[in-house]
Design a protein around this motif. Structure first.
Motif, PDB file in Angstrom:
ATOM      1  N   ASN A 295       1.282  -4.599  -9.519  1.00  0.00           N
ATOM      2  CA  ASN A 295       1.029  -5.063 -10.877  1.00  0.00           C
ATOM      3  C   ASN A 295       1.376  -3.956 -11.873  1.00  0.00           C
ATOM      4  O   ASN A 295       1.766  -2.851 -11.489  1.00  0.00           O
ATOM      5  N   ALA A 296       1.216  -4.258 -13.152  1.00  0.00           N
ATOM      6  CA  ALA A 296       1.664  -3.331 -14.205  1.00  0.00           C
ATOM      7  C   ALA A 296       0.948  -1.986 -14.147  1.00  0.00           C
ATOM      8  O   ALA A 296       1.555  -0.935 -14.392  1.00  0.00           O
ATOM      9  N   THR A 297      -0.347  -1.994 -13.815  1.00  0.00           N
ATOM     10  CA  THR A 297      -1.101  -0.738 -13.782  1.00  0.00           C
ATOM     11  C   THR A 297      -0.729   0.120 -12.577  1.00  0.00           C
ATOM     12  O   THR A 297      -0.880   1.345 -12.607  1.00  0.00           O
ATOM     13  N   GLU A 298      -0.249  -0.498 -11.520  1.00  0.00           N
ATOM     14  CA  GLU A 298       0.134   0.232 -10.312  1.00  0.00           C
ATOM     15  C   GLU A 298       1.534   0.826 -10.417  1.00  0.00           C
ATOM     16  O   GLU A 298       1.874   1.754  -9.693  1.00  0.00           O
ATOM     17  N   ARG A 299       2.341   0.290 -11.326  1.00  0.00           N
ATOM     18  CA  ARG A 299       3.690   0.816 -11.531  1.00  0.00           C
ATOM     19  C   ARG A 299       3.657   2.023 -12.464  1.00  0.00           C
ATOM     20  O   ARG A 299       2.628   2.336 -13.062  1.00  0.00           O
ATOM     21  N   ILE A 300       4.784   2.674 -12.601  1.00  0.00           N
ATOM     22  CA  ILE A 300       4.913   3.798 -13.535  1.00  0.00           C
ATOM     23  C   ILE A 300       5.737   3.323 -14.724  1.00  0.00           C
ATOM     24  O   ILE A 300       6.849   2.811 -14.558  1.00  0.00           O
ATOM     25  N   LYS A 301       5.182   3.480 -15.911  1.00  0.00           N
ATOM     26  CA  LYS A 301       5.875   3.025 -17.109  1.00  0.00           C
ATOM     27  C   LYS A 301       6.941   4.043 -17.533  1.00  0.00           C
ATOM     28  O   LYS A 301       6.780   5.243 -17.319  1.00  0.00           O
TER      29      LYS A 301
ATOM     30  N   LEU B  20      12.505   7.427 -10.058  1.00  0.00           N
ATOM     31  CA  LEU B  20      12.375   7.537  -8.603  1.00  0.00           C
ATOM     32  C   LEU B  20      11.720   6.287  -8.006  1.00  0.00           C
ATOM     33  O   LEU B  20      12.146   5.794  -6.959  1.00  0.00           O
ATOM     34  N   LEU B  21      10.676   5.780  -8.677  1.00  0.00           N
ATOM     35  CA  LEU B  21      10.020   4.568  -8.176  1.00  0.00           C
ATOM     36  C   LEU B  21      10.954   3.369  -8.287  1.00  0.00           C
ATOM     37  O   LEU B  21      11.003   2.521  -7.389  1.00  0.00           O
ATOM     38  N   ASN B  22      11.730   3.326  -9.368  1.00  0.00           N
ATOM     39  CA  ASN B  22      12.709   2.248  -9.537  1.00  0.00           C
ATOM     40  C   ASN B  22      13.811   2.348  -8.495  1.00  0.00           C
ATOM     41  O   ASN B  22      14.300   1.333  -7.988  1.00  0.00           O
ATOM     42  N   ALA B  23      14.203   3.588  -8.128  1.00  0.00           N
ATOM     43  CA  ALA B  23      15.226   3.797  -7.098  1.00  0.00           C
ATOM     44  C   ALA B  23      14.739   3.286  -5.745  1.00  0.00           C
ATOM     45  O   ALA B  23      15.518   2.724  -4.969  1.00  0.00           O
ATOM     46  N   LEU B  24      13.446   3.466  -5.458  1.00  0.00           N
ATOM     47  CA  LEU B  24      12.886   2.933  -4.212  1.00  0.00           C
ATOM     48  C   LEU B  24      13.001   1.417  -4.186  1.00  0.00           C
ATOM     49  O   LEU B  24      13.345   0.826  -3.153  1.00  0.00           O
ATOM     50  N   SER B  25      12.744   0.784  -5.324  1.00  0.00           N
ATOM     51  CA  SER B  25      12.869  -0.679  -5.407  1.00  0.00           C
ATOM     52  C   SER B  25      14.312  -1.123  -5.174  1.00  0.00           C
ATOM     53  O   SER B  25      14.567  -2.122  -4.503  1.00  0.00           O
TER      54      SER B  25
ATOM     55  N   GLU C  10       0.822  -1.207   0.000  1.00  0.00           N
ATOM     56  CA  GLU C  10       0.000   0.000   0.000  1.00  0.00           C
ATOM     57  C   GLU C  10       0.864   1.269   0.000  1.00  0.00           C
ATOM     58  O   GLU C  10       0.552   2.259  -0.662  1.00  0.00           O
ATOM     59  N   PHE C  11       1.962   1.235   0.761  1.00  0.00           N
ATOM     60  CA  PHE C  11       2.883   2.378   0.796  1.00  0.00           C
ATOM     61  C   PHE C  11       3.457   2.618  -0.599  1.00  0.00           C
ATOM     62  O   PHE C  11       3.526   3.762  -1.065  1.00  0.00           O
ATOM     63  N   CYS C  12       3.879   1.553  -1.273  1.00  0.00           N
ATOM     64  CA  CYS C  12       4.489   1.670  -2.602  1.00  0.00           C
ATOM     65  C   CYS C  12       3.485   2.193  -3.624  1.00  0.00           C
ATOM     66  O   CYS C  12       3.822   3.034  -4.471  1.00  0.00           O
ATOM     67  N   ILE C  13       2.250   1.706  -3.554  1.00  0.00           N
ATOM     68  CA  ILE C  13       1.208   2.183  -4.462  1.00  0.00           C
ATOM     69  C   ILE C  13       0.950   3.672  -4.217  1.00  0.00           C
ATOM     70  O   ILE C  13       0.818   4.463  -5.157  1.00  0.00           O
ATOM     71  N   GLY C  14       0.883   4.042  -2.937  1.00  0.00           N
ATOM     72  CA  GLY C  14       0.665   5.441  -2.585  1.00  0.00           C
ATOM     73  C   GLY C  14       1.782   6.346  -3.057  1.00  0.00           C
ATOM     74  O   GLY C  14       1.536   7.468  -3.522  1.00  0.00           O
ATOM     75  N   PHE C  15       3.026   5.871  -2.966  1.00  0.00           N
ATOM     76  CA  PHE C  15       4.165   6.671  -3.406  1.00  0.00           C
ATOM     77  C   PHE C  15       4.135   6.854  -4.918  1.00  0.00           C
ATOM     78  O   PHE C  15       4.458   7.931  -5.437  1.00  0.00           O
ATOM     79  N   ALA C  16       3.713   5.800  -5.635  1.00  0.00           N
ATOM     80  CA  ALA C  16       3.590   5.902  -7.097  1.00  0.00           C
ATOM     81  C   ALA C  16       2.534   6.950  -7.459  1.00  0.00           C
ATOM     82  O   ALA C  16       2.734   7.754  -8.381  1.00  0.00           O
ATOM     83  N   GLU C  17       1.429   6.964  -6.736  1.00  0.00           N
ATOM     84  CA  GLU C  17       0.380   7.953  -6.975  1.00  0.00           C
ATOM     85  C   GLU C  17       0.876   9.363  -6.653  1.00  0.00           C
ATOM     86  O   GLU C  17       0.557  10.322  -7.360  1.00  0.00           O
ATOM     87  N   TYR C  18       1.645   9.475  -5.585  1.00  0.00           N
ATOM     88  CA  TYR C  18       2.226  10.778  -5.228  1.00  0.00           C
ATOM     89  C   TYR C  18       3.114  11.292  -6.361  1.00  0.00           C
ATOM     90  O   TYR C  18       3.044  12.470  -6.742  1.00  0.00           O
TER      91      TYR C  18
END
Length: 379
Positions: A193-199, A167-172, A138-146
């Motif tokens: 999942n793919a829709t929750e990530r940033i392409k 930035l999202l990849n750096a968190l990973s 949930e934290f990761c999804i929220g950060f992607a939305e942010y």
């Protein structure tokens, strides 16, 4: 009978689990579920591959020790004396990133460290303080939305999609490092999942044409013999080195093979060894002063270099956002335009995967298509 089934469904508050390690051993840890959250405690106990009777005996003793710790934790849980408090659980994600920045400053490229620092600042804006062990899906999804709606640091402009992806990849990457250090059991980013990530957007790689390179050489000809940072940029247009590599290039890295010069060095970013022949044009951009252990080029702070590059580009009549990495793109596109094959180019610039090099092929193909389209305007 029903009561017995209900008893079987009751889950233990503390469980022993294992995590496979690269050396074949298995690390034992306790998985505790308390107040709606999972807490992990690594026991520093390891099961070894059972090849002999002695190995089995060792593992049996190890499991016995783990079971004893588990029993103690269950008793603490029942008595309500304490949750599982470990030093790992107390580390915040911000503290962990700060540790990585300091520990790997000399190993990572300048751009990688700057990305980590930007990640740290964006996490502080998103969630000022959160424990490393508390980061979940949930934290990761929220950060992607942010990130999708965030603005660039110290700027009203929204983050570019490429920056969001980085930035999202750096968190990973940060979370993977925590897994390897046994601070957390798994990387929750992998649950997205793919829709929750940033392409990653297919951005156009900025590069200079041969005529633009000539213009920059003409404008900066007075500084080339001194070996300044602009001269280094132009040199990289003919050899493809990154800023992190050319900024530490010494004369000892340039070898005279008898048939010409060659750069042999290990890249800072990928730790891969590259061998790049130095063309006559690249040689003409080398400074006159030479000393075996001395740096070939003189660099101020990167911000100063960036300003000088853009000032030189403007003076040369180039209306492009010139960064040092543009020299690497310029080298690859010029090589492709000259007829070099992708495999050779990937080896020269040190790509581990030729698919990365294919991006430049798309750029050149697009320019060819644009050139053909110009014919239509004549009729």
């Amino acid at each position: 009978m029903n009561k017995q089934k209900q008893k079987e469904k009751i889950k233990e508050p503390v469980r022993i689990r294992t995590k496979s390690l690269a050396n074949g051993n298995k690390s034992l840890y306790l998985d505790t579920y308390k107040k709606g959250k999972r807490v992990y405690e690594f026991l520093r106990l390891y099961l070894i591959p059972e090849k002999t009777a002695a190995d089995k005996a060792i593992n049996a003793a190890t499991m016995k020790a783990a079971i004893a710790i588990k029993a103690k934790r269950i008793l603490e849980f029942i008595n309500g004396k304490a949750g599982i408090k470990t030093s790992e659980c107390k580390i915040s994600i911000q503290e962990w990133i700060d540790h990585i920045i300091k520990a790997k400053a000399s190993l990572q490229s300048h751009s990688s460290m700057m990305l980590m620092k930007r990640l740290l600042k964006h996490l502080q804006k998103y969630r000022p303080a959160i424990g490393l062990a508390d980061i979940d899906r949930e934290f990761c999804i929220g950060f992607a939305e942010y990130l999708r709606s965030a603005h660039a640091l110290n700027s009203p402009k929204p983050l570019m999609q490429t920056t969001q992806f980085e930035l999202l990849n750096a968190l990973s990457v940060v979370l993977n490092e925590a897994v390897r250090s046994e601070l957390i059991v798994s990387n929750p980013m992998r649950l997205l999942n793919a829709t929750e990530r940033i392409k990653k957007s297919e951005s156009m790689r900025e590069y200079l044409t041969p005529d633009e390179v000539k213009s920059m050489i003409a404008v900066s000809s007075d500084n080339i013999s001194a070996g300044d940072d602009v001269a280094a940029f132009l040199f990289c247009c003919f050899c493809g080195l990154r800023y992190s590599d050319v900024s530490r290039l010494t004369w000892a890295d340039i070898i005279d093979t008898g048939e010409g010069r060659k750069i042999i060095m290990t890249m800072k970013k990928t730790h891969r060894c590259v061998e790049v022949p130095v063309s006559e044009m690249a040689t003409s951009l080398l400074p006159m002063t030479r000393s075996a252990d001395a740096r070939v080029f003189v660099f101020p702070k990167y911000a100063v270099t960036l300003k000088k590059l853009r000032k030189t580009a403007n003076a040369a009549g180039i209306n492009k956002k010139v960064t040092f990495h543009v020299s690497r793109h310029t080298f690859a596109t010029m090589m492709l335009t000259a007829g070099a094959d992708l495999y050779t180019i990937s080896k020269l610039i040190g790509h581990a995967d030729i698919r990365t090099t294919q991006i430049y092929s798309k750029v050149v193909d697009k320019k060819k298509q644009q050139a053909i389209t110009l014919l239509d305007k004549l009729f």
